[in-house]
Design an enzyme around this catalytic site. Structure first.
Site, PDB file in Angstrom:
ATOM      1  N   HIS A  57      42.702  76.052  63.274  1.00  0.00           N
ATOM      2  CA  HIS A  57      42.074  76.545  64.497  1.00  0.00           C
ATOM      3  C   HIS A  57      40.730  75.838  64.662  1.00  0.00           C
ATOM      4  O   HIS A  57      40.111  75.426  63.666  1.00  0.00           O
ATOM      5  CB  HIS A  57      41.838  78.052  64.419  1.00  0.00           C
ATOM      6  CG  HIS A  57      43.088  78.857  64.453  1.00  0.00           C
ATOM      7  ND1 HIS A  57      43.072  80.218  64.688  1.00  0.00           N
ATOM      8  CD2 HIS A  57      44.392  78.519  64.286  1.00  0.00           C
ATOM      9  CE1 HIS A  57      44.307  80.678  64.667  1.00  0.00           C
ATOM     10  NE2 HIS A  57      45.128  79.663  64.417  1.00  0.00           N
ATOM     11  N   GLU A  84      37.776  76.898  65.227  1.00  0.00           N
ATOM     12  CA  GLU A  84      36.685  77.509  64.471  1.00  0.00           C
ATOM     13  C   GLU A  84      36.731  77.099  63.009  1.00  0.00           C
ATOM     14  O   GLU A  84      35.719  76.743  62.404  1.00  0.00           O
ATOM     15  CB  GLU A  84      36.738  79.039  64.535  1.00  0.00           C
ATOM     16  CG  GLU A  84      36.672  79.622  65.910  1.00  0.00           C
ATOM     17  CD  GLU A  84      38.062  79.905  66.486  1.00  0.00           C
ATOM     18  OE1 GLU A  84      38.921  78.995  66.522  1.00  0.00           O
ATOM     19  OE2 GLU A  84      38.289  81.050  66.915  1.00  0.00           O
ATOM     20  N   CYS A 116      39.852  83.603  61.687  1.00  0.00           N
ATOM     21  CA  CYS A 116      38.597  82.923  62.005  1.00  0.00           C
ATOM     22  C   CYS A 116      37.405  83.869  61.882  1.00  0.00           C
ATOM     23  O   CYS A 116      36.337  83.465  61.416  1.00  0.00           O
ATOM     24  CB  CYS A 116      38.681  82.307  63.394  1.00  0.00           C
ATOM     25  SG  CYS A 116      39.909  80.975  63.482  1.00  0.00           S
ATOM     26  N   CYS A 126      40.305  84.937  66.254  1.00  0.00           N
ATOM     27  CA  CYS A 126      41.350  85.767  65.643  1.00  0.00           C
ATOM     28  C   CYS A 126      40.812  86.342  64.325  1.00  0.00           C
ATOM     29  O   CYS A 126      39.697  86.028  63.903  1.00  0.00           O
ATOM     30  CB  CYS A 126      42.600  84.928  65.391  1.00  0.00           C
ATOM     31  SG  CYS A 126      42.392  83.694  64.073  1.00  0.00           S
TER      32      CYS A 126
END
Length: 142
Positions: free
Chosen positions: A46, A48, A79, A76
């Site tokens: 992801h 992040e 993260c 999410c």
């Protein structure tokens, strides 16, 4: 946030879900990334996570104390956990994510009593633009 949106657009151009993230310390960009889950064949890639990893390498520290994270979508749970462990000072995010978000939605991770660090959180910054980018991406894939 504009840099994070640029990363999200680049991710979309690569066929990835358009999410971008930027880590800033004392007004300077330390790291930036867009989603790369497909490109890297990595479910943890992801934006992040990639930006936090790059910032940690750049600063040679697992703690990103004094750093701020700008991301185009509400993080999410995975993260959000990484944000806690990295000790991010402030989290700025654009679009809310009622289905997968873990800050204002779902588990609301930073509000849990067992969480040992809570960044300051500012949501909705350029939220409309980020939401439109995501909606356009998914509309085109249907």
């Amino acid at each position: 946030m504009e840099l994070a949106l640029a990363e999200a657009r680049a991710a979309a151009d690569a066929g990835e879900v358009p999410v971008g993230a930027v880590v800033v310390k004392r007004g300077s960009v330390v790291a930036r990334a867009g989603n790369r889950t497909l490109t890297d064949a990595d479910p943890t890639a992801h934006a992040e996570m990639l930006a936090l990893r790059a910032a940690a390498r750049h600063l040679n520290s697992e703690r990103l104390t004094g750093c701020d994270l700008y991301v185009t979508l509400e993080p999410c749970a995975m993260c959000a956990g990484a944000i806690v462990h990295a000790r991010i000072r402030r989290l700025y995010f654009a679009a809310s994510d009622p289905k997968g978000g873990a800050i204002e939605h779902g588990p609301r991770l930073f509000g849990q009593p067992t969480v040992h660090h809570r960044p300051d959180v500012y949501g909705g910054i350029a939220g409309r633009e980020a939401a439109e980018l995501l909606a356009g991406f998914f509309r085109a894939r249907r």
